[in-house]
Design an enzyme around this catalytic site. Structure first.
Site, PDB file in Angstrom:
ATOM      1  N   GLY A 199      10.595  -2.360  -5.962  1.00  0.00           N
ATOM      2  CA  GLY A 199       9.216  -3.121  -5.906  1.00  0.00           C
ATOM      3  C   GLY A 199       8.478  -3.156  -7.157  1.00  0.00           C
ATOM      4  CG  ASN A 382       3.174   1.920  -6.662  1.00  0.00           C
ATOM      5  OD1 ASN A 382       2.316   2.666  -6.363  1.00  0.00           O
ATOM      6  ND2 ASN A 382       3.406   0.921  -5.552  1.00  0.00           N
ATOM      7  CB  CYS A 384      -0.518  -0.815  -3.820  1.00  0.00           C
ATOM      8  SG  CYS A 384      -0.498  -2.683  -4.318  1.00  0.00           S
ATOM      9  CD  GLU A 386       2.622   1.827  -2.618  1.00  0.00           C
ATOM     10  OE1 GLU A 386       3.651   0.579  -2.697  1.00  0.00           O
ATOM     11  OE2 GLU A 386       1.391   1.517  -3.178  1.00  0.00           O
ATOM     12  N   PRO A 527       1.193  -1.010   0.939  1.00  0.00           N
ATOM     13  CG  PRO A 527       0.356  -2.338  -0.717  1.00  0.00           C
ATOM     14  CD  PRO A 527       1.145  -0.739  -0.361  1.00  0.00           C
ATOM     15  CB  THR A 528       3.625  -3.530   4.509  1.00  0.00           C
ATOM     16  OG1 THR A 528       2.390  -3.531   5.135  1.00  0.00           O
ATOM     17  CG2 THR A 528       4.267  -2.159   4.274  1.00  0.00           C
TER      18      THR A 528
END
Length: 699
Positions: A199, A382, A384, A386, A527-528
């Site tokens: 990702g 990364n 976001c 996490e 956050p998906t």
């Protein structure tokens, strides 16, 4: 249930529109009839009575099929006819309307050129068509939604060697069920020439033009493949500092930050999706005030970047005690100034209030959890937040769909265990089949084998169980779920270590004296944004943004209703044609007199939940997560700078690893929005979403 004597004459199989067949199942017919009956507002007893029309449907089909196969259209025709014959005309009408709606949805998907045997939402199909499904030279999809899952499963299972066929089938079943989905680049790139499945990655930035432009080139390759990037700009000398050898003056971190943002915009034109980046600057850097205000005022400035200030415990203590704070030139290590810590913190909070940036990274908390401290201090995450990472390490993420982890009014712990075990194996395989654009990524990723098994759909699970998100019961349950996933994940990693070996850096890691593990980190909560859309559930551990809302997708605005609320409304006789529009204008149902109090309580929205509950939920989950948790503390439009200051201080005390606060309406052009109350049309210029939504991330 039907007797064996009668069932022998019934159809044995149903042929779907896709051409494949499934076993004839009377309970599926009962469920469809029951759903139609609930839409008419009937009581549970009435629904059960109506559902008993199902055996008559099977009897009617028996003569046509002679015990063989019938089409799905024939089944639906028989349902309509038998409901009418039994005197349930209102239920028959509801069933007909549902059938028409499904037909319209199929037509819309057909116009997009997408075959969708997974029965996804129109929004999900739209995104998959534009970004995920393989396409021919004319730009038309050449695989269905289910075939995409098969492609991903087969490619990842290639890591299993001789057992690849067996595991491909298991992985495909898992993905098709939407109980678990990997991060977007895995869905996009598995089995393609791009091949990057991670990702995001963190890339190094040293204080030299060679390092900066090498990283810029590597960034372009990662963004082209749909990955995100994180950086620490803290090692770059401040603006105005001497450039040895030229007699010139340095332009500072902000100038290079703008360069990286421009490059991300250029690559986005021909890439798989919009590039997402995280820029971190240490709070001791002399240019910290310029960094803090970099996104304030101009809404499109640094639009590909989230900004976070890296703070230490010493700085936060100085803020609370009214102490001074040193600014240090990273090139020389010398103190170049002192400022009141509280003034710097106030400037940070003011900027966050105005636009959602910057957030905070609590570097000491992050490094206390660094599994391999001998490899270096972690300075970045990364996009976001996490996954805190060392340079060249990557995020290999996947999320469990908690909305599908319930049974009989409780969490289905056995199912959750099964999915978590499969998820760990899948993500560990990803590391081995991943196609890394340059060798440093492969070396770093395989040295620690970090994975991030997370979750999505928490808000929907809570609503399903009738538990308000903003309650002690919800916080306890979320913590218990996170602990269970972590425990199962570690056990699965330990089992893999027995057969495949530990991660190469294990001997010099903090874990060296504990149970051998295959992966230095196992859990993380992302956050998906897009994969939760595909799964049809709520994002990460966020509350629902709204019960009904407009979503901006690829230039289109779609009105969406939370599917579980839609079902509850129909089951309780609340549904009417204007309900979605009315709720979309409000955003939520709390205080809406037409909805019963217990349903109002179970369906809070992000803006209705106090900042304290947002933080309590994040902290409860973080206590049982190896890496970090992506979570936004949502603030109402009326919130002040003091509210941001309070939540940032509380986050440090709560021992989370990072914090983002977003005040509704403080930035333009975001993904979700309420409808305009006067017109019912999309109002997309003031919106936020969960996790990283106010920011540049949609993973």
């Amino acid at each position: 249930m039907a007797s064996p004597r009668r069932s022998r004459s019934w159809p044995q199989a149903v042929k779907r529109r896709s051409g494949d067949t499934v076993a004839f199942d009377l309970n599926r017919i009962r469920a469809a009839i029951g759903a139609a009956a609930r839409e008419t507002g009937r009581s549970d007893d009435d629904v059960a009575e109506v559902a008993e029309v199902a055996p008559a449907v099977a009897d009617a089909l028996a003569a046509r099929s002679r015990g063989g196969t019938v089409t799905v259209e024939a089944v639906q025709d028989a349902v309509e006819a038998q409901l009418g014959a039994a005197g349930f005309d209102d239920v028959a009408r509801a069933y007909i309307l549902f059938r028409q709606h499904r037909a319209e949805l199929r037509t819309a998907k057909r116009l997009l050129g997408v075959r969708d045997e997974l029965k996804l939402s129109m929004a999900a199909v739209t995104v998959l068509r534009e970004r995920y499904l393989l396409r021919d030279d004319a730009g038309q999809p050449v695989e269905s939604t289910g075939e995409m899952m098969d492609r991903v499963a087969g490619f990842v299972a290639g890591a299993e060697g001789r057992a690849s066929g067996e595991w491909a089938e298991k992985f495909s079943t898992l993905l098709r069920s939407l109980e678990f989905l990997p991060n977007s680049p895995t869905l996009m790139n598995a089995g393609t020439p791009l091949g990057l499945l991670s990702g995001c990655v963190v890339l190094p930035l040293e204080d030299s033009l060679r390092s900066i432009f090498t990283t810029l080139a590597q960034t372009a390759e990662i963004h082209q493949a749909g990955g995100g990037t994180g950086y620490s700009f803290s090692r770059l000398r401040p603006a105005g500092d001497a450039v040895v050898g030229t007699g010139g003056r340095a332009s500072g971190p902000l100038s290079f930050l703008r360069l990286f943002d421009t490059a991300a915009e250029v690559v986005a034109t021909g890439g798989r999706r919009r590039g997402a980046c995280m820029a971190v600057l240490d709070v001791t850097h002399p240019d910290i005030l310029d960094f803090i205000g970099a996104k304030s005022g101009t809404v499109d400035q640094l639009s590909h970047f989230n900004l976070s200030v890296g703070v230490t415990d010493a700085f936060m203590r100085a803020v609370e005690r009214g102490g001074t704070h040193r600014l240090v030139n990273p090139r020389t290590g010398r103190t170049v100034g002192k400022v009141p810590a509280v003034e710097l913190f106030d400037a940070l909070c003011t900027a966050a209030h105005s636009c959602g940036d910057p957030g905070l990274l609590f570097l000491d908390a992050i490094n206390r959890a660094n599994p391999v401290p001998d490899a270096g201090r972690i300075e970045a995450t990364n996009p976001c937040g996490e996954v805190p990472l060392l340079p060249y390490e990557s995020c290999n993420l996947g999320s469990i769909n908690l909305a599908r982890m319930t049974r009989d009014g409780d969490v289905d712990w056995d199912r959750l265990t099964h999915v978590a075990e499969l998820g760990v194996r899948f993500l560990d395989d990803v590391i081995d089949v991943n196609v890394y654009p340059f060798p440093e990524l492969a070396a770093a990723s395989r040295a620690t084998r970090k994975i991030g098994l997370g979750m999505m759909g928490l808000a929907e699970l809570l609503a399903t169980l009738g538990i308000p998100y903003d309650s002690a019961q919800a916080v306890r349950l979320a913590g218990r779920i996170a602990a269970h996933v972590q425990r199962v994940g570690h056990a699965a990693s330990a089992k893999l270590a027995e057969s495949r070996g530990v991660f190469p850096e294990f001997a010099r890691s903090r874990l060296a004296t504990s149970t051998p593990l295959r992966n230095a980190q196992v859990t993380s909560v992302a956050p998906t944004g897009t994969i939760s859309l595909i799964a049809g559930t709520t994002a990460g551990i966020e509350p629902m943004f709204a019960i009904a809302y407009t979503r901006a997708i690829l230039g289109r605005h779609l009105l969406e209703v939370n599917p579980y609320f839609d079902r509850v409304a129909r089951e309780n006789g609340l549904y009417h044609d204007d309900l979605a529009t009315e709720i979309a204008q409000r955003g939520g149902v709390r205080g809406y007199a037409r909805v019963p109090a217990e349903i109002q309580a179970a369906f809070p929205t992000a803006g209705e939940i106090s900042p304290d509950w947002h933080l309590r939920m994040q902290a409860a989950v973080q206590r049982h997560v190896d890496a970090a948790v992506s979570k936004t503390v949502n603030l109402p439009a009326t919130a002040g700078v003091d509210d941001v200051r309070a939540i940032y201080l509380a986050a440090w005390h709560a021992k989370v690893k990072g914090i983002t606060a977003y005040r509704y309406g403080s930035r333009a052009g975001q993904v979700l929005s309420f409808a305009a109350p006067d017109s019912g049309v999309p109002h997309a210029d003031t919106a936020f979403t969960g996790g990283c939504v106010s920011r540049a991330c949609e993973f």
